[in-house]
Design a protein around this motif. Structure first.
Motif, PDB file in Angstrom:
ATOM      1  N   MET A 418     -11.979  11.791  -4.989  1.00 54.88           N
ATOM      2  CA  MET A 418     -11.335  10.481  -4.991  1.00 54.88           C
ATOM      3  C   MET A 418     -12.347   9.335  -4.996  1.00 54.88           C
ATOM      4  SD  MET A 418      -7.933  10.635  -5.026  1.00 54.88           S
ATOM      5  CE  MET A 418      -7.207   9.274  -4.111  1.00 54.88           C
ATOM      6  N   ASN A 419     -13.646   9.667  -4.834  1.00 53.16           N
ATOM      7  CA  ASN A 419     -14.688   8.638  -4.937  1.00 53.16           C
ATOM      8  C   ASN A 419     -15.068   8.343  -6.384  1.00 53.16           C
ATOM      9  OD1 ASN A 419     -15.260   7.897  -2.212  1.00 53.16           O
ATOM     10  ND2 ASN A 419     -16.279   9.889  -1.911  1.00 53.16           N
ATOM     11  N   ALA A 420     -14.546   9.132  -7.320  1.00 50.95           N
ATOM     12  CA  ALA A 420     -14.893   8.919  -8.727  1.00 50.95           C
ATOM     13  C   ALA A 420     -14.422   7.545  -9.178  1.00 50.95           C
ATOM     14  CB  ALA A 420     -14.241   9.999  -9.582  1.00 50.95           C
ATOM     15  N   ARG A 421     -15.270   6.902  -9.945  1.00 50.86           N
ATOM     16  CA  ARG A 421     -14.896   5.588 -10.483  1.00 50.86           C
ATOM     17  C   ARG A 421     -14.058   5.787 -11.748  1.00 50.86           C
ATOM     18  NH1 ARG A 421     -16.934   1.568  -7.747  1.00 50.86           N
ATOM     19  NH2 ARG A 421     -18.767   1.943  -6.429  1.00 50.86           N
ATOM     20  N   VAL A 422     -13.029   4.966 -11.868  1.00 52.00           N
ATOM     21  CA  VAL A 422     -12.112   5.140 -12.987  1.00 52.00           C
ATOM     22  C   VAL A 422     -12.684   4.582 -14.279  1.00 52.00           C
ATOM     23  CG1 VAL A 422     -10.097   5.165 -11.486  1.00 52.00           C
ATOM     24  CG2 VAL A 422     -10.913   2.989 -12.398  1.00 52.00           C
ATOM     25  N   SER A 423     -13.696   3.752 -14.165  1.00 52.59           N
ATOM     26  CA  SER A 423     -14.414   3.250 -15.344  1.00 52.59           C
ATOM     27  C   SER A 423     -15.803   2.849 -14.878  1.00 52.59           C
ATOM     28  CB  SER A 423     -13.694   2.050 -15.969  1.00 52.59           C
ATOM     29  OG  SER A 423     -13.611   0.978 -15.047  1.00 52.59           O
ATOM     30  N   LYS A 424     -16.702   2.682 -15.787  1.00 50.96           N
ATOM     31  CA  LYS A 424     -18.072   2.346 -15.432  1.00 50.96           C
ATOM     32  C   LYS A 424     -18.100   1.017 -14.682  1.00 50.96           C
ATOM     33  CE  LYS A 424     -22.722   1.945 -17.365  1.00 50.96           C
ATOM     34  NZ  LYS A 424     -23.534   1.972 -18.611  1.00 50.96           N
ATOM     35  N   GLY A 425     -18.585   1.076 -13.451  1.00 50.05           N
ATOM     36  CA  GLY A 425     -18.640  -0.128 -12.645  1.00 50.05           C
ATOM     37  C   GLY A 425     -17.314  -0.568 -12.074  1.00 50.05           C
ATOM     38  N   GLY A 426     -16.262   0.244 -12.304  1.00 54.29           N
ATOM     39  CA  GLY A 426     -14.925  -0.143 -11.861  1.00 54.29           C
ATOM     40  C   GLY A 426     -14.592   0.376 -10.477  1.00 54.29           C
ATOM     41  N   GLU A 427     -13.323   0.267 -10.122  1.00 45.59           N
ATOM     42  CA  GLU A 427     -12.835   0.686  -8.823  1.00 45.59           C
ATOM     43  C   GLU A 427     -12.791   2.209  -8.744  1.00 45.59           C
ATOM     44  OE1 GLU A 427     -12.505   0.628  -5.630  1.00 45.59           O
ATOM     45  OE2 GLU A 427     -11.368  -1.261  -5.653  1.00 45.59           O
ATOM     46  N   THR A 428     -12.872   2.734  -7.527  1.00 45.63           N
ATOM     47  CA  THR A 428     -12.760   4.169  -7.325  1.00 45.63           C
ATOM     48  C   THR A 428     -11.287   4.565  -7.224  1.00 45.63           C
ATOM     49  OG1 THR A 428     -12.853   3.920  -4.924  1.00 45.63           O
ATOM     50  CG2 THR A 428     -14.948   4.237  -6.078  1.00 45.63           C
ATOM     51  N   ARG A 429     -11.027   5.861  -7.359  1.00 47.99           N
ATOM     52  CA  ARG A 429      -9.662   6.339  -7.209  1.00 47.99           C
ATOM     53  C   ARG A 429      -9.124   6.038  -5.809  1.00 47.99           C
ATOM     54  NH1 ARG A 429     -10.155  12.415  -9.877  1.00 47.99           N
ATOM     55  NH2 ARG A 429     -10.373  11.752 -12.064  1.00 47.99           N
ATOM     56  N   ILE A 430      -9.958   6.255  -4.795  1.00 49.44           N
ATOM     57  CA  ILE A 430      -9.485   5.999  -3.431  1.00 49.44           C
ATOM     58  C   ILE A 430      -9.231   4.506  -3.231  1.00 49.44           C
ATOM     59  CG2 ILE A 430     -11.780   5.763  -2.406  1.00 49.44           C
ATOM     60  CD1 ILE A 430      -8.692   7.435  -0.811  1.00 49.44           C
ATOM     61  N   GLY A 431     -10.021   3.658  -3.879  1.00 48.75           N
ATOM     62  CA  GLY A 431      -9.796   2.219  -3.776  1.00 48.75           C
ATOM     63  C   GLY A 431      -8.459   1.812  -4.362  1.00 48.75           C
ATOM     64  N   LEU A 432      -8.124   2.399  -5.503  1.00 46.79           N
ATOM     65  CA  LEU A 432      -6.823   2.101  -6.109  1.00 46.79           C
ATOM     66  C   LEU A 432      -5.689   2.665  -5.257  1.00 46.79           C
ATOM     67  CD1 LEU A 432      -7.660   2.783  -9.855  1.00 46.79           C
ATOM     68  CD2 LEU A 432      -7.236   0.569  -8.797  1.00 46.79           C
TER      69      LEU A 432
END
Length: 603
Positions: A418-432
């Motif tokens: 869930m720490n993976a970023r959804v796009s380069k420099g973007g929000e993480t899955r857990i953040g969303l």
């Protein structure tokens, strides 16, 4: 966004554009438009398969065709007879002969159509229909809350007819309040419902209180359309989620019922054994459409209705012609059939059955392009995509949450992926996920039971889950704040690490809801972006058997699963949901998550 073709593209482009589409595999892009006569033809992919439990029309046969393509159309109850009449008229036209097509029209309730599309989308199977014509295009937005369904439906489509949404008010009452001449705002109607003087303020104390009810937004077109308009207006006038919630609470506090059945609610107006005063003392005002009010008045009730327009909040139910994307072998013939029937419905002859049924249709003579007046299809009015799926999703979730009294336990995957970023420099899955949780709990009723768990591996001793905020009443105090606010605060602090203990968490969460809400049951919303990788877990098959064995049919606890991202174990999540008679959702892209979470909480 996809490439756009002008709405005014010449009719002669239709045939060549259809041919071009036959040679390529189309990938759907948002916002796409095409030449208008070819619009439906370009959007539809014919389908075949399931037998639907429905009322069906006699199937008209196109003259001169040995093996006509059968276009399968499903529609709402109010449109069934008009569209069956149109299908019979279409059978004898040059359009039908050129397309070698016949049309079969069946009834399917909007909510059922959405369910069928969801199942077809998740399984890759045929939904059993080629064109969906709901009595309001807002139903398409409701269905599109689920991203997998959204991909099956066109973003832009022709509108065949419409009817303004109104408040249906007994005629003597509308006249006494002056609403027959001076359109009130919805806020003025609500103020009248709050006023302790009731109809006494208008000189008719014997009628009692000003009674307003709402029709069930899950099944009523007028209730749904009026709610979405109301929500958008409140959203524009408020600056915080709390103020929006307070505004919706004020509306619901003014209503006698949130799920009124029009037939029963309007029954006193038909009862000739009652005096007018007694009938009006039992009467309510309801969201409706002008077409529905006219239909009621044609039954010659003892007391007719007045369609009261809402000043500043005007909207309308729009009849959309939605072609469905799906697998089909005879794609080209279905494309032509859908285009031909769609074109016919915008001619004078094709639209006449809708006009006869009380719908407002576009006059063919007003926009005919060439030839004798009304002989060719007019430029159809296009549905612009409003209201969008986000507004519809938020409105439905907020409205249903305010009245929810059962339990909702959110169980969120906090494994390392869930720490993976959804796009380069973007929000993480857990953040969303944090943002989606915070947005989803604001509107819940104080009577609701809410809780938040996080799960990965061994978060609490040997347990794979952590009880972040225990399940309890939303208005209970937790660390000096309401449980609702405690969940919002705790969601902001969720951190991701470790592996995924999915199966043990699903069982423990279900048991926790059953133990703490035995009289009402509830829902576990299980969000995960991966698959169970706990070697000591209960295992999927044993989990499913246990969930089925422990299921309480009187007060069920259902698991709604959300497969988040491309690596989620969709198959296992779907089976967990099925074992509890819950539902499975998919959020393949980051933008989908909040919409899907809100949609799951509306069920």
């Amino acid at each position: 966004m996809g490439s756009h073709r002008s709405a005014s593209s010449h009719v002669d482009d239709a045939a060549s554009s259809r041919t071009a589409r036959r040679r390529s595999t189309r990938s759907r892009r948002r916002g796409r438009t095409v030449p208008l006569l070819a619009l439906v033809a370009a959007l539809v992919v014919g389908t075949a398969g399931w037998a639907l439990a429905s009322r069906r029309s006699d199937q008209p046969t196109a003259a001169g065709c040995d093996r006509p393509a059968v276009l399968r159309v499903v529609t709402s109850e109010s449109l069934l007879v008009p569209l069956q009449r149109a299908a019979k008229g279409f059978a004898g036209t040059a359009r039908a002969r050129a397309a070698c097509a016949t049309v079969e029209v069946r009834y399917l309730a909007p909510t059922s159509a959405a369910d069928v599309l969801a199942l077809a989308a998740s399984s890759g199977s045929d939904p059993g229909f080629d064109v969906w014509v709901p009595d309001s295009s807002t139903w398409a937005r409701v269905a599109s809350r689920r991203p997998e369904v959204d991909r099956l439906l066109p973003d832009v489509f022709p509108v065949l007819a419409s009817s303004p949404t109104v408040m249906a008010v007994p005629e003597p009452m509308a006249r006494a309040a002056g609403w027959d001449d001076d359109d009130p705002t919805l806020q003025q109607l609500l103020a009248a419902a709050h006023d302790p003087r009731g109809w006494g303020r208008y000189g008719h104390a014997a009628w009692g209180a000003v009674r307003m009810s709402w029709t069930d937004v899950r099944t009523s077109t007028s209730g749904l359309d009026t709610l979405v308009t109301l929500y958008a207006a409140l959203q524009a006038d408020t600056s915080s989620p709390e103020q929006l919630r307070a505004g919706l609470l004020d509306v619901q506090g003014s209503l006698r019922a949130l799920d009124a059945a029009p037939g029963a609610a309007l029954g006193p107006l038909r009862d000739e054994s009652l005096s007018e005063s007694k009938a009006l003392a039992r009467a309510v005002a309801l969201p409706s459409t002008r077409r529905e009010v006219d239909a009621f008045n044609r039954t010659n009730p003892a007391i007719p209705l007045t369609p009261v327009n809402l000043r500043g909040d005007a909207t309308e139910a729009r009849v959309g012609y939605l072609a469905v994307y799906g697998p089909r072998d005879d794609h080209d013939r279905r494309v032509d059939a859908a285009g031909a029937f769609g074109d016919y419905l915008t001619t004078r002859a094709g639209s006449q059955p809708l006009d006869d049924a009380g719908w407002t249709v576009v006059p063919a003579t007003a926009t005919a392009r060439s030839g004798s007046a009304g002989s060719l299809a007019p430029l159809p009015r296009l549905e612009p995509g409003e209201p969008g799926e986000t507004v519809v999703t938020e409105a439905l979730q907020a409205w249903s949450a305010l009245d929810r009294q059962s339990a909702v336990l959110l169980a969120v995957d906090t494994s390392g992926s869930m720490n993976a970023r959804v796009s380069k420099g973007g929000e993480t899955r857990i953040g969303l996920a944090r943002a989606a949780i915070r947005a989803s709990v604001v509107s819940f009723s104080d009577r609701s039971r809410l809780g938040l768990w996080a799960f990965s591996r061994r978060l609490d001793g040997d347990r794979d889950y952590d009880v972040v905020v225990p399940l309890g009443r939303a208005d209970d105090r937790v660390d000096g704040r309401s449980r609702r606010e405690a969940i919002r605060a705790a969601a902001s602090k969720l951190r991701a690490a470790g592996d995924t203990g999915l199966y043990d968490t699903a069982l423990a969460a279900t048991r926790d809801v059953r133990a703490k809400a035995p009289e009402s049951g509830g829902v576990v919303v299980l969000l995960s972006d991966g698959r169970d990788d706990d070697p000591g877990s209960i295992g999927l098959e044993k989990l499913l058997r246990t969930l089925e064995r422990e299921r309480d049919t009187a007060h069920p606890v259902r698991v709604y699963t959300i497969a988040y991202g491309g690596q989620a174990d969709r198959a296992s999540l779907r089976r967990i949901a099925q074992a509890t008679q819950g539902r499975s959702f998919e959020a393949s892209s980051p933008a989908d998550l909040q919409r899907v979470l809100l949609a799951s909480l509306t069920e």
